[in-house]
Design an enzyme around this catalytic site. Structure first.
Site, PDB file in Angstrom:
ATOM      1  N   THR A 189       0.848  -1.190   0.000  1.00 14.60           N
ATOM      2  CA  THR A 189       0.000   0.000   0.000  1.00 14.60           C
ATOM      3  C   THR A 189       0.885   1.241   0.000  1.00 14.60           C
ATOM      4  OG1 THR A 189      -1.727  -1.181   1.218  1.00 14.60           O
ATOM      5  CG2 THR A 189      -1.818   1.229   1.240  1.00 14.60           C
ATOM      6  N   LYS A 194      -6.633   1.541  -3.691  1.00 10.34           N
ATOM      7  CA  LYS A 194      -6.366   0.961  -2.371  1.00 10.34           C
ATOM      8  C   LYS A 194      -6.452   2.024  -1.275  1.00 10.34           C
ATOM      9  CE  LYS A 194      -5.285  -2.036   0.788  1.00 10.34           C
ATOM     10  NZ  LYS A 194      -4.036  -2.783   0.851  1.00 10.34           N
ATOM     11  N   LYS A 201      -0.272   4.484   9.121  1.00  3.00           N
ATOM     12  CA  LYS A 201       0.327   4.725   7.801  1.00  3.00           C
ATOM     13  C   LYS A 201      -0.739   4.935   6.725  1.00  3.00           C
ATOM     14  CE  LYS A 201       1.681   1.100   5.467  1.00  3.00           C
ATOM     15  NZ  LYS A 201       0.906   1.054   4.195  1.00  3.00           N
TER      16      LYS A 201
END
Length: 305
Positions: free
Chosen positions: A92, A168, A236
């Site tokens: 990601t 994503k 994150k």
């Protein structure tokens, strides 16, 4: 197909096992001796230790920096790929980072598929991850045997790397908010004195249900904070959401609040535990017991959890 899977964690280990089960010639790559041992097949510590002539490499690292090092660093796997081999990068990351990695792959004569995944550890083990991919027709074709082995559904999102990464990030906005909302609901239920097992069953049979509530609150009911997906991952990923939204001049207040809750999970020393246990942020405030703790409900062990 001779291929490698870089990153043998909960997702990568499952994907590697699925590829092996599908008959591919798979080598796992992970610096952790324990992760390599758990794979139980050929595994090496560094990409540079792979046999030459790899047709494809699937990258399931935590972030873009790890992916770049694992592929293009001094000990990276790119040097072991056959000419015209394909990098399937499922870490990601921001769309701009995916485009940079794709450009670096092209400079080396390699194909690149921007291919983030979802579905969790169980889907990875069963070869039915959801893949959100963008790249050239040639990259899709080269990656097809590997994708067929690890994915239940492959979405083609266009020819340009970065579109998979953007999809994503959008997905992670929903995932992070849903986990935070599920934990908040369970916190309110516990504070109100409701039985958490009954709450779980009622919600999952009613309109308030979500995949994340069913999946993550099952971890809470079992009293198991083993990090299948750690809270720090959402620090994150929701940070990526905020960055992408800021660049698009779009407010994302729900994502921003969810981010702060995962930051709070880290602040109380729980960021490395399962993300469902962001619930401990509310526990720290209100003092209620979780299942399996003294004063809490008994852990749940039946299959529906």
């Amino acid at each position: 197909m001779k291929c490698a899977v870089i990153g043998l964690g909960s997702m990568g280990g499952g994907a590697a096992a699925s590829a092996l089960r599908a008959g591919l010639d798979v080598t796992g790559v992970d610096p952790s001796e324990a992760a390599r041992g758990a794979f139980g097949n050929r595994a090496v510590a560094r990409g540079a230790d792979l046999e030459e002539g790899q047709a494809a490499v699937l990258v399931l690292t935590v972030n873009a920096a790890q992916a770049r090092a694992a592929l293009f660093g001094e000990s990276g796997a790119a040097q072991r790929l056959a000419p015209g081999g394909v990098v399937v990068c499922s870490a990601t990351m921001a769309p701009a980072e995916a485009r940079l990695l794709a450009a670096e792959a092209a400079e080396r004569g390699l194909l690149y598929l921007d291919a983030p995944v979802s579905g969790g550890a169980v889907a990875a083990r069963e070869g039915r991850m959801t893949v959100m991919a963008s790249g050239s027709d040639a990259a899709f074709a080269a990656a097809r045997p590997l994708l067929d082995a690890v994915a239940g559904k492959v979405w083609s999102l266009g020819a340009e790397p970065g579109q998979g990464a953007a999809m994503k990030v959008v997905h992670q906005l929903l995932a992070g908010v849903h986990i935070a909302a599920a934990a908040e609901a369970m916190a309110l239920a516990l504070r109100a004195g409701l039985d958490p097992h009954t709450v779980y069953d009622v919600v999952n049979g009613a309109a308030g249900a979500s995949w994340m509530f069913k999946n993550r609150m099952a971890h809470v009911l079992a009293g198991d904070d083993t990090p299948l997906s750690a809270g720090d991952i959402f620090v994150k990923d929701l940070g990526l959401v905020e960055t992408m939204a800021r660049e698009a001049s779009l407010p994302v207040p729900l994502a921003a609040q969810a981010l702060q809750l995962f930051v709070a999970q880290r602040a109380i020393g729980q960021g490395g535990r399962d993300d469902a246990f962001v619930l401990r942020v509310w526990q720290a405030i209100a003092g209620f017991a979780l299942p399996g703790e003294e004063g809490g409900a008994a852990p749940r062990t039946d299959p529906q959890a």
